[in-house]
Write a protein that holds these residues in place. Structure first.
Motif, PDB file in Angstrom:
ATOM      1  N   VAL A 173       0.790  -1.254  -0.195  1.00 39.69           N
ATOM      2  CA  VAL A 173      -0.049   0.103  -0.034  1.00 39.69           C
ATOM      3  C   VAL A 173       0.864   1.411  -0.198  1.00 39.69           C
ATOM      4  O   VAL A 173       0.720   2.273  -0.736  1.00 39.69           O
ATOM      5  CB  VAL A 173      -0.803  -0.002   1.213  1.00 39.69           C
ATOM      6  CG1 VAL A 173      -1.586   1.175   1.429  1.00 39.69           C
ATOM      7  CG2 VAL A 173      -2.070  -1.172   0.933  1.00 39.69           C
ATOM      8  N   VAL A 174       1.786   1.209   0.775  1.00 39.99           N
ATOM      9  CA  VAL A 174       2.686   2.505   1.026  1.00 39.99           C
ATOM     10  C   VAL A 174       3.537   2.621  -0.350  1.00 39.99           C
ATOM     11  O   VAL A 174       3.649   3.842  -0.903  1.00 39.99           O
ATOM     12  CB  VAL A 174       3.902   2.447   1.963  1.00 39.99           C
ATOM     13  CG1 VAL A 174       4.661   3.399   2.044  1.00 39.99           C
ATOM     14  CG2 VAL A 174       3.122   2.315   3.597  1.00 39.99           C
ATOM     15  N   ALA A 175       4.134   1.545  -1.064  1.00 39.56           N
ATOM     16  CA  ALA A 175       4.632   1.614  -2.079  1.00 39.56           C
ATOM     17  C   ALA A 175       3.698   1.920  -3.357  1.00 39.56           C
ATOM     18  O   ALA A 175       4.119   2.975  -4.296  1.00 39.56           O
ATOM     19  CB  ALA A 175       5.127   0.279  -2.816  1.00 39.56           C
ATOM     20  N   GLY A 176       2.508   1.725  -3.206  1.00 39.09           N
ATOM     21  CA  GLY A 176       1.431   1.895  -4.248  1.00 39.09           C
ATOM     22  C   GLY A 176       1.166   3.403  -4.250  1.00 39.09           C
ATOM     23  O   GLY A 176       0.957   4.141  -5.151  1.00 39.09           O
ATOM     24  N   ILE A 177       0.915   3.964  -2.843  1.00 40.03           N
ATOM     25  CA  ILE A 177       0.800   5.441  -2.656  1.00 40.03           C
ATOM     26  C   ILE A 177       1.975   6.176  -3.001  1.00 40.03           C
ATOM     27  O   ILE A 177       2.048   7.150  -3.809  1.00 40.03           O
ATOM     28  CB  ILE A 177       0.241   5.850  -1.255  1.00 40.03           C
ATOM     29  CG1 ILE A 177      -0.761   4.988  -1.089  1.00 40.03           C
ATOM     30  CG2 ILE A 177       0.285   7.247  -0.989  1.00 40.03           C
ATOM     31  CD1 ILE A 177      -1.208   5.172   0.472  1.00 40.03           C
ATOM     32  N   THR A 178       3.086   5.860  -2.600  1.00 41.56           N
ATOM     33  CA  THR A 178       4.378   6.885  -3.032  1.00 41.56           C
ATOM     34  C   THR A 178       4.578   6.502  -4.468  1.00 41.56           C
ATOM     35  O   THR A 178       5.129   7.575  -5.285  1.00 41.56           O
ATOM     36  CB  THR A 178       5.521   6.256  -2.299  1.00 41.56           C
ATOM     37  OG1 THR A 178       5.722   4.822  -2.438  1.00 41.56           O
ATOM     38  CG2 THR A 178       5.482   6.768  -0.823  1.00 41.56           C
TER      39      THR A 178
ATOM     40  N   ARG B  90       3.849   1.987 -11.976  1.00 40.26           N
ATOM     41  CA  ARG B  90       3.020   2.055 -10.866  1.00 40.26           C
ATOM     42  C   ARG B  90       2.706   0.585 -10.060  1.00 40.26           C
ATOM     43  O   ARG B  90       3.043   0.309  -8.733  1.00 40.26           O
ATOM     44  CB  ARG B  90       1.777   3.047 -10.807  1.00 40.26           C
ATOM     45  CG  ARG B  90       2.366   4.495 -10.779  1.00 40.26           C
ATOM     46  CD  ARG B  90       1.082   5.313 -11.084  1.00 40.26           C
ATOM     47  NE  ARG B  90       1.542   6.749 -11.145  1.00 40.26           N
ATOM     48  CZ  ARG B  90       0.988   7.747 -11.592  1.00 40.26           C
ATOM     49  NH1 ARG B  90      -0.277   7.262 -12.238  1.00 40.26           N
ATOM     50  NH2 ARG B  90       1.260   8.881 -11.480  1.00 40.26           N
ATOM     51  N   ILE B  91       2.023  -0.155 -11.036  1.00 42.14           N
ATOM     52  CA  ILE B  91       1.762  -1.274 -10.665  1.00 42.14           C
ATOM     53  C   ILE B  91       3.066  -2.166  -9.961  1.00 42.14           C
ATOM     54  O   ILE B  91       2.766  -3.041  -8.970  1.00 42.14           O
ATOM     55  CB  ILE B  91       1.018  -2.260 -11.780  1.00 42.14           C
ATOM     56  CG1 ILE B  91      -0.297  -1.451 -12.162  1.00 42.14           C
ATOM     57  CG2 ILE B  91       0.565  -3.529 -11.273  1.00 42.14           C
ATOM     58  CD1 ILE B  91      -1.028  -1.825 -13.380  1.00 42.14           C
TER      59      ILE B  91
ATOM     60  N   SER C  99       6.394  -5.091  -6.333  1.00 41.13           N
ATOM     61  CA  SER C  99       7.491  -5.228  -5.487  1.00 41.13           C
ATOM     62  C   SER C  99       7.601  -4.617  -4.046  1.00 41.13           C
ATOM     63  O   SER C  99       8.250  -5.342  -3.300  1.00 41.13           O
ATOM     64  CB  SER C  99       8.732  -4.637  -6.441  1.00 41.13           C
ATOM     65  OG  SER C  99       8.776  -3.438  -6.471  1.00 41.13           O
ATOM     66  N   GLY C 100       6.910  -3.722  -3.812  1.00 43.97           N
ATOM     67  CA  GLY C 100       6.872  -2.967  -2.353  1.00 43.97           C
ATOM     68  C   GLY C 100       6.294  -4.043  -1.524  1.00 43.97           C
ATOM     69  O   GLY C 100       6.849  -4.239  -0.339  1.00 43.97           O
ATOM     70  N   ALA C 101       5.106  -4.709  -1.967  1.00 40.07           N
ATOM     71  CA  ALA C 101       4.803  -5.616  -0.996  1.00 40.07           C
ATOM     72  C   ALA C 101       5.612  -6.830  -0.776  1.00 40.07           C
ATOM     73  O   ALA C 101       5.740  -7.402   0.399  1.00 40.07           O
ATOM     74  CB  ALA C 101       3.557  -6.285  -1.717  1.00 40.07           C
ATOM     75  N   LEU C 102       6.515  -7.239  -1.592  1.00 42.29           N
ATOM     76  CA  LEU C 102       7.382  -8.457  -1.670  1.00 42.29           C
ATOM     77  C   LEU C 102       8.573  -7.868  -0.802  1.00 42.29           C
ATOM     78  O   LEU C 102       8.850  -8.472   0.138  1.00 42.29           O
ATOM     79  CB  LEU C 102       7.986  -8.612  -2.750  1.00 42.29           C
ATOM     80  CG  LEU C 102       7.325  -9.823  -3.685  1.00 42.29           C
ATOM     81  CD1 LEU C 102       8.143 -10.310  -5.013  1.00 42.29           C
ATOM     82  CD2 LEU C 102       7.329 -11.071  -2.844  1.00 42.29           C
ATOM     83  N   ALA C 103       8.773  -6.452  -0.900  1.00 37.26           N
ATOM     84  CA  ALA C 103      10.117  -6.206   0.121  1.00 37.26           C
ATOM     85  C   ALA C 103       9.537  -6.018   1.410  1.00 37.26           C
ATOM     86  O   ALA C 103      10.275  -6.364   2.419  1.00 37.26           O
ATOM     87  CB  ALA C 103      10.457  -4.650  -0.431  1.00 37.26           C
TER      88      ALA C 103
END
Lengths: 290, 348
Positions: B124-129, B226-227, B232-236
């Motif tokens: 979510v944070v990666a998605g927003i940023t 963005r997707i 990848s943010g979720a995986l991180a």
């Protein structure tokens, strides 16, 4: 107040010099040289180790060694990686940075080494009714002089013209007769000397030199060249200066919340980048490919 | 005939490309992990690094845009999962946690649920940023993501309401056995592989190869990036959470520059274009480090005992990175996916 302004200008000037060194190398070969930090560190180490010699002698030794190390980096490593793309060169420069840190650790030990360098600089003088440290005035003077010299070198000499041409379009510059190997080596040598000067300035303020001494300033200078506009040397120096001034002002005015100064600085950087992706000195719509 | 440049990365689903790495990870983890207790821990850390490198591969490898921000998502995942699973008793009594918000101190959830939450928070944070960051390109994107890492580090290092600040969070439950992190790594591997063969993965690689031709073919560069950044943010986030459950503690320094660059180096050394490269890079860097560590401790390796002075290990690791890049700048695997070694001469 006077001290706060002087501090801001001197920190800005220091970062501008570091940013100029990074920007020179980036301009000629699209390399973000993380190992610039270790150039600053080696200069600081040499100044500490040779503190018994007259200041000018030990500075010359530091400048020569730092410039040689910078040129050695180019000859042994970066020259072989030319043309592999910025991401790979950046990772390589980071590897080199860590490698040199470990080598310093082996040579100088993991604990900080310190010596009182130019102790007269920590004295205070009265300026406009307020007492300020000599070192902050000296820093301002040194950075202004160096930036003027660098400005002359870049704007008025043939070498500077080549550097600027290469920064704009390296391929075309080569076609027009710029000798790439020589030019890049020269850029590294100059960036080494600039790093040595930065090392001198910071070691006077903070003589506790450890293997990661130069990392912080290099990262901030790097941030500076990107927000200033990486395509131009003037933009790089300006960006570095801005980062220093902003950080110094944040430290002065945030009070107890000054531990979060970096957060505010980085948020500001994000905003600047979103509004002007190519940096402050660029036109609004310029973008790097990839 | 004109030679067509071999674009790194997969194009269509192939069993060998997926099951080769799965087999190798499972075999290597079990064989090495069960040989000694200290190696067991190394293998678990290696699996966390591997998930992190996979996360980087999804975004950095496929899009060609450098990101230092994934360390921030891993940090976030580690804090979320660590704080959610640490026992209430410890959170209320540890000296480093006196400022912790009461609502956080009183929560305790199951380890598996916390891993899921960590991944979701990271995503979510990666998605927003990413909505903002993905408008940037090239070095500006690199520095902007670095700024993100800087903000996260500065915040968690100094804030004692949402974590232990500069100190370590004690009492984070560890994985009971090797199979949990192994399974998580395998799930991550399969997900990343499926993503890479999907249209998102392919369009992303198209934008990496030519970011003028790609939009001309109707690809919305910013949208696919963005997707990919969110995923990848979720995986991180998951990788960071796993790391906290292997280390048994959360410390903000563990997810800063060293972590970020180590994992990026693994990706680049292995070859950023493929998951096979991610695996090879992780294996290579971890095993060089481990072998040198054992030499330093004076242990015999395959009956051979080489004495190494203290401090030489770190130099060798960094030197390996530089030499590997000088030797093969596009990575050991050249960005290709797993294939059985072909000893026949290739006919070009």
């Amino acid at each position: 107040m006077v001290q706060a302004i002087l501090d801001a200008i001197s920190l800005g000037g220091t970062y501008a010099l570091a940013a100029l060194g990074l920007g020179l190398v980036f301009g000629v070969m699209r390399l973000v040289n993380f190992a610039h930090a270790e150039l600053i560190t080696i200069s600081a180490y040499i100044l500490v180790v040779t503190n018994d010699l007259p200041l000018i002698v030990s500075f010359i030794i530091a400048a020569v060694v730092t410039a040689l190390l910078a040129v050695a980096m180019e000859l042994l490593i970066y020259r072989r990686l030319r043309g592999t793309g910025p991401a790979i060169m950046l990772i390589a420069s980071f590897g080199l940075s860590v490698l040199l840190q470990r080598v310093y650790e082996l040579i100088f030990g993991a604990l900080p080494k310190s010596a009182a360098i130019a102790p007269w600089m920590s004295g205070e003088v009265k300026v406009a009714g307020a007492s300020v440290t000599i070192s902050s005035i000296a820093t301002v003077v040194i950075t202004v002089v160096i930036l003027l010299i660098a400005g002359y070198l870049i704007e008025r000499t043939s070498l500077g013209l080549q550097l600027r041409a290469a920064a704009i379009d390296f391929k075309t510059a080569r076609l027009l007769g710029v000798r790439s190997n020589r030019l890049i080596a020269a850029a590294f040598a100059i960036s080494g000397v600039l790093a040595a000067i930065v090392g001198f300035i910071v070691v006077v303020e903070n003589p506790q030199v450890s293997p990661m001494y130069g990392v912080n300033i290099t990262i901030l200078a790097l941030v500076g060249i990107v927000i200033g506009g990486i395509a131009s040397l003037r933009g790089s120096a300006l960006g570095g200066f801005m980062v220093g001034v902003i950080l110094s002002l944040l430290n002065t005015f945030l009070g107890n919340a000054r531990v979060y100064a970096y957060s505010w600085l980085f948020l500001l950087v994000l905003i600047i980048l979103l509004v002007r992706p190519g940096g402050i000195m660029s036109k609004a719509n310029e973008m790097e490919r990839v | 005939m004109e030679k067509i440049k071999n674009i790194s990365g997969i194009t269509r689903f192939s069993f060998i490309e997926l099951f080769g790495p799965i087999l190798i990870i499972t075999a290597a983890s079990c064989l090495i992990g069960f040989s000694s207790a200290s190696l067991m821990l190394t293998v678990q850390f290696a699996l966390c690094y591997f998930v992190m490198v996979l996360a980087l591969q999804v975004f950095v490898g496929n899009s060609g845009v450098l990101s230092f921000g994934h360390g921030a998502f891993a940090m976030l995942g580690a804090f979320v999962s660590g704080l959610l699973t640490a026992p209430v008793r410890i959170k209320n009594n540890a000296l480093s946690m006196t400022d912790l918000l009461q609502s956080i101190a009183d929560i305790q959830v199951n380890l598996y649920l916390s891993l899921l939450i960590a991944a979701i928070v990271g995503g979510v944070v990666a998605g927003i940023t990413g909505v903002f960051l993905m408008r940037l390109n090239g070095l500006a994107a690199g520095i902007a993501t670095f700024a993100l890492l800087g903000v996260a580090y500065n915040f968690f290092f100094n804030n004692t309401k949402f974590g232990p600040g500069s100190q370590a969070l004690p009492g984070v439950p560890k994985f009971q056995n090797l199979f949990i992190p192994l399974l998580l790594a395998l799930v991550a591997l399969v997900l990343v592989y499926l993503l890479n063969v999907s249209s998102i993965g392919r369009t992303l690689r198209a934008t990496r190869e030519d970011n003028l031709a790609a939009p001309a073919l109707g690809i919305n560069i910013i949208r696919v990036r963005r997707i990919a950044f969110a995923l990848s943010g979720a995986l991180a986030g998951l990788a960071g959470a796993m790391y906290s459950h292997v280390a048994g503690t959360v410390q903000v320094q563990d997810y800063y520059l060293g972590f970020t660059f180590l994992t990026l180096s693994m990706l680049v050394i292995g070859g950023s274009g493929s998951i096979w490269g991610a695996l090879v890079g992780t294996l290579l860097v971890i095993s060089v480090g481990q072998v040198l560590l054992m030499m330093e401790q004076g242990k015999a390796i395959f009956g051979l005992s080489i004495d190494l002075p203290n401090g030489a290990r770190a130099i060798f690791i960094a030197a390996t990175l530089v030499v590997a890049l000088l030797w093969r700048s596009s990575g050991v695997t050249n960005g290709k996916e797993f294939a059985f070694p072909n000893f026949k001469k290739k006919s070009n």
